[in-house]
Design a protein around this motif. Structure first.
Motif, PDB file in Angstrom:
ATOM      1  N   SER A 140       0.841  -1.203   0.000  1.00 28.20           N
ATOM      2  CA  SER A 140       0.000   0.000   0.000  1.00 28.20           C
ATOM      3  C   SER A 140       0.872   1.247   0.000  1.00 28.20           C
ATOM      4  N   LEU A 141       0.438   2.226  -0.785  1.00 31.62           N
ATOM      5  CA  LEU A 141       1.150   3.492  -0.934  1.00 31.62           C
ATOM      6  C   LEU A 141       0.156   4.609  -0.673  1.00 31.62           C
ATOM      7  N   LEU A 142       0.445   5.423   0.344  1.00 30.82           N
ATOM      8  CA  LEU A 142      -0.451   6.514   0.740  1.00 30.82           C
ATOM      9  C   LEU A 142       0.145   7.841   0.297  1.00 30.82           C
ATOM     10  N   THR A 143      -0.632   8.611  -0.483  1.00 34.67           N
ATOM     11  CA  THR A 143      -0.261   9.963  -0.856  1.00 34.67           C
ATOM     12  C   THR A 143      -1.270  10.925  -0.244  1.00 34.67           C
ATOM     13  N   ALA A 144      -1.163  12.194  -0.580  1.00 37.45           N
ATOM     14  CA  ALA A 144      -1.981  13.209   0.085  1.00 37.45           C
ATOM     15  C   ALA A 144      -3.472  12.999  -0.127  1.00 37.45           C
ATOM     16  N   ASP A 145      -3.868  12.500  -1.291  1.00 36.52           N
ATOM     17  CA  ASP A 145      -5.301  12.390  -1.590  1.00 36.52           C
ATOM     18  C   ASP A 145      -5.744  10.999  -2.010  1.00 36.52           C
ATOM     19  N   ARG A 146      -4.854   9.992  -1.893  1.00 32.48           N
ATOM     20  CA  ARG A 146      -5.220   8.693  -2.444  1.00 32.48           C
ATOM     21  C   ARG A 146      -4.449   7.578  -1.752  1.00 32.48           C
ATOM     22  N   LEU A 147      -5.111   6.434  -1.649  1.00 35.02           N
ATOM     23  CA  LEU A 147      -4.464   5.211  -1.194  1.00 35.02           C
ATOM     24  C   LEU A 147      -4.519   4.205  -2.326  1.00 35.02           C
ATOM     25  N   ASP A 148      -3.355   3.738  -2.765  1.00 40.00           N
ATOM     26  CA  ASP A 148      -3.270   2.706  -3.788  1.00 40.00           C
ATOM     27  C   ASP A 148      -2.782   1.419  -3.140  1.00 40.00           C
ATOM     28  N   ILE A 149      -3.525   0.325  -3.351  1.00 37.41           N
ATOM     29  CA  ILE A 149      -3.117  -0.991  -2.869  1.00 37.41           C
ATOM     30  C   ILE A 149      -2.757  -1.826  -4.090  1.00 37.41           C
ATOM     31  N   TYR A 150      -1.526  -2.358  -4.104  1.00 40.81           N
ATOM     32  CA  TYR A 150      -1.015  -3.138  -5.222  1.00 40.81           C
ATOM     33  C   TYR A 150      -0.836  -4.599  -4.807  1.00 40.81           C
ATOM     34  N   ASN A 151      -0.753  -5.464  -5.816  1.00 37.22           N
ATOM     35  CA  ASN A 151      -0.246  -6.806  -5.550  1.00 37.22           C
ATOM     36  C   ASN A 151       1.280  -6.773  -5.657  1.00 37.22           C
ATOM     37  N   GLN A 152       1.944  -7.915  -5.524  1.00 39.50           N
ATOM     38  CA  GLN A 152       3.404  -7.913  -5.503  1.00 39.50           C
ATOM     39  C   GLN A 152       4.027  -7.706  -6.885  1.00 39.50           C
ATOM     40  N   ASP A 153       3.207  -7.699  -7.930  1.00 42.38           N
ATOM     41  CA  ASP A 153       3.682  -7.325  -9.255  1.00 42.38           C
ATOM     42  C   ASP A 153       3.407  -5.856  -9.537  1.00 42.38           C
ATOM     43  N   LEU A 154       3.004  -5.123  -8.502  1.00 45.15           N
ATOM     44  CA  LEU A 154       2.683  -3.695  -8.576  1.00 45.15           C
ATOM     45  C   LEU A 154       1.571  -3.410  -9.583  1.00 45.15           C
ATOM     46  N   GLU A 155       0.626  -4.340  -9.650  1.00 43.39           N
ATOM     47  CA  GLU A 155      -0.618  -4.119 -10.381  1.00 43.39           C
ATOM     48  C   GLU A 155      -1.670  -3.646  -9.382  1.00 43.39           C
ATOM     49  N   ILE A 156      -2.441  -2.656  -9.766  1.00 48.47           N
ATOM     50  CA  ILE A 156      -3.422  -2.076  -8.847  1.00 48.47           C
ATOM     51  C   ILE A 156      -4.443  -3.126  -8.417  1.00 48.47           C
ATOM     52  N   TYR A 157      -4.595  -3.283  -7.118  1.00 51.67           N
ATOM     53  CA  TYR A 157      -5.624  -4.145  -6.549  1.00 51.67           C
ATOM     54  C   TYR A 157      -6.850  -3.330  -6.153  1.00 51.67           C
ATOM     55  N   ASN A 158      -6.605  -2.151  -5.581  1.00 53.63           N
ATOM     56  CA  ASN A 158      -7.710  -1.293  -5.164  1.00 53.63           C
ATOM     57  C   ASN A 158      -7.189   0.121  -4.951  1.00 53.63           C
ATOM     58  N   THR A 159      -8.050   1.100  -5.196  1.00 55.34           N
ATOM     59  CA  THR A 159      -7.704   2.511  -4.974  1.00 55.34           C
ATOM     60  C   THR A 159      -8.794   3.178  -4.164  1.00 55.34           C
ATOM     61  N   LEU A 160      -8.383   3.945  -3.180  1.00 59.60           N
ATOM     62  CA  LEU A 160      -9.317   4.741  -2.385  1.00 59.60           C
ATOM     63  C   LEU A 160      -9.028   6.211  -2.625  1.00 59.60           C
ATOM     64  N   GLU A 161      -9.989   6.911  -3.205  1.00 63.56           N
ATOM     65  CA  GLU A 161      -9.860   8.353  -3.421  1.00 63.56           C
ATOM     66  C   GLU A 161     -10.396   9.086  -2.193  1.00 63.56           C
ATOM     67  N   GLY A 162      -9.622  10.037  -1.687  1.00 58.44           N
ATOM     68  CA  GLY A 162     -10.060  10.788  -0.515  1.00 58.44           C
ATOM     69  C   GLY A 162      -9.794  10.021   0.758  1.00 58.44           C
ATOM     70  N   THR A 163      -8.664  10.284   1.382  1.00 63.15           N
ATOM     71  CA  THR A 163      -8.252   9.519   2.565  1.00 63.15           C
ATOM     72  C   THR A 163      -8.489  10.284   3.864  1.00 63.15           C
ATOM     73  N   GLN A 164      -9.213  11.397   3.799  1.00 63.91           N
ATOM     74  CA  GLN A 164      -9.626  12.154   4.987  1.00 63.91           C
ATOM     75  C   GLN A 164      -8.435  12.561   5.863  1.00 63.91           C
ATOM     76  N   GLY A 165      -7.354  12.968   5.213  1.00 63.14           N
ATOM     77  CA  GLY A 165      -6.212  13.489   5.952  1.00 63.14           C
ATOM     78  C   GLY A 165      -5.337  12.435   6.594  1.00 63.14           C
ATOM     79  N   ALA A 166      -5.438  11.187   6.165  1.00 59.84           N
ATOM     80  CA  ALA A 166      -4.604  10.138   6.745  1.00 59.84           C
ATOM     81  C   ALA A 166      -3.131  10.425   6.485  1.00 59.84           C
ATOM     82  N   GLN A 167      -2.300  10.131   7.476  1.00 61.52           N
ATOM     83  CA  GLN A 167      -0.862  10.367   7.373  1.00 61.52           C
ATOM     84  C   GLN A 167      -0.057   9.074   7.369  1.00 61.52           C
ATOM     85  N   LYS A 168      -0.694   7.978   7.754  1.00 66.89           N
ATOM     86  CA  LYS A 168       0.009   6.696   7.818  1.00 66.89           C
ATOM     87  C   LYS A 168      -0.947   5.577   7.448  1.00 66.89           C
ATOM     88  N   VAL A 169      -0.412   4.569   6.769  1.00 65.48           N
ATOM     89  CA  VAL A 169      -1.204   3.386   6.432  1.00 65.48           C
ATOM     90  C   VAL A 169      -0.488   2.158   6.972  1.00 65.48           C
TER      91      VAL A 169
END
Length: 396
Positions: free
Chosen positions: A346-375
């Motif tokens: 999982s990679l958390l940026t300012a406005d999005r959470l991207d969850i990848y598999n181990q081949d770095l293919e997108i598994y799921n994306t969450l738009e709008g993380t409500q100010g989260a700073q850590k995943v």
């Protein structure tokens, strides 16, 4: 003879099996065999974690995006976090707290630590004070073990394995490292008093039969880092390791031992040592700076590498157990947090959470993380999103 056989009846003729039933049996057997072959061949592509998540979180209230209601926790800016069986462990210099996903407080312990750190393995969590005297282990939502060192001693590092065994590395006058191994009931099993090389870290074998020590010492005119293995079926007087493996002059930041080998992550190189002491693989960062990392994936390490220490331009890299790059992905966004567990990254940026598999293919994306700073990634694909005062579970 005829009279003797006259009273006997001849056995009924054997019925031949119905051809349709035989054919149907053949088809069912063939289908089962083919299904087993497909399942084995495509296991990595199949994903049953959604079923596991459904059972785990079926009673958790979530909004349409999959996020649970946030709950507040008490912590400090320097707090460290971990997920233990779906609960959030929050550690600061003055307190250790364990919250369930719906904010129920199970542990609320006052402590006094300089530099708390946390490590989770299996159903246990280890909290200890680097450079201090206190260590705690939590299981089943309660404290299972605690250890306070005597005057003149301090913790250098500690580790748990999935079987609940514990190893501590402490420092005291007259030695360059004291290593103590405890079994799953926290009874001391063996202690090594080492004086030839500095002991920086330790990692227990998954089968609890040996311990790997990260040591530093002079080889000629230069300091070299080395992984030394000690089997536990020996006497405390036997001070020589079973084998040693040099990992160069790099400063090693983290040591982990899993089913794929012993991972020694340095500032410039990642080395993977096989259980027999040979160097199974290494990954040189090619002059890039290590900005973040995780060694918690299944048979992989995840590195965030950048050309510069500052700035947003970076490369996300998944490294296999032979040191080769399994997948890489460039990113131009500011990465707030990186986490890996099981088959997920999982990679958390300012406005999005991207969850990848181990081949770095997108598994799921969450738009709008409500100010989260850590995943904090969990092995079933769910994550814990944390800001300065609140946390919430996100279920894809």
């Amino acid at each position: 003879m005829d009279e003797m056989n006259r009273g006997r009846t001849s056995p009924p003729p054997k019925k031949r099996p119905n051809l349709f039933v035989r054919f149907l049996t053949f088809l069912v057997t063939l289908a089962l065999v083919l299904g087993a072959v497909v399942l084995v061949a495509n296991y990595d592509k199949l994903n049953f974690d959604s079923i596991k998540r459904w059972f785990t979180y079926r009673n958790l209230s979530r909004n349409e995006s999959g996020q649970s209601e946030s709950f507040s926790f008490e912590g400090k800016d320097a707090s460290c976090f971990a997920v233990l069986d779906g609960d959030l462990l929050v550690c600061s210099a003055t307190n250790i707290r364990l919250y369930s996903g719906n904010a129920q407080l199970y542990v609320n312990q006052t402590v006094s630590m300089k530099d708390p750190t946390v490590r989770v393995a299996g159903n246990s969590a280890l909290v200890y004070d680097i450079g201090g005297k206190d260590l705690f282990v939590y299981q089943n939502r309660t404290q299972a073990f605690s250890l306070t060192l005597e005057e003149g001693q301090e913790f250098i590092s500690a580790d748990l394995n999935s079987q609940g065994w514990l190893v501590t590395v402490t420092q005291e006058s007259g030695y360059k490292g004291i290593v103590t191994v405890y079994d799953s009931s926290f009874s001391p099993q063996i202690r090594f008093n080492l004086s030839s090389r500095f002991v920086m870290d330790a990692a227990l074998a998954p089968d609890s039969k040996s311990v790997a020590l990260l040591t530093m010492g002079l080889d000629g005119d230069t300091f070299q880092s080395r992984v030394d293995l000690y089997s536990l079926d020996r006497t405390e007087e036997e001070a020589d390791p079973d084998w040693t493996c040099s990992v160069g002059s790099d400063v090693i930041l983290s040591l982990r031992w899993n089913s794929s080998g012993i991972w020694a992550l340095g500032e410039t190189t990642l080395s993977i040592v096989a259980p027999d002491g040979t160097l199974a693989g290494s990954c040189d960062y090619s002059g890039l700076y290590l900005k973040n990392f995780s060694l918690e994936g299944d048979g992989t390490a995840v590195l965030l590498l950048g050309k510069y220490r500052a700035g947003t331009s970076a490369e996300l890299r998944v490294v296999s157990a032979d040191g080769s790059t399994r997948a890489s992905l460039p990113t131009e966004e500011q990465v707030l947090s990186l986490s890996a567990a099981g088959r997920y990254v999982s990679l958390l940026t300012a406005d999005r959470l991207d969850i990848y598999n181990q081949d770095l293919e997108i598994y799921n994306t969450l738009e709008g993380t409500q100010g989260a700073q850590k995943v904090l990634q969990q092995s079933d694909g769910s994550t814990m999103l944390i800001d300065s005062t609140t946390a919430r579970i996100y279920v894809p």
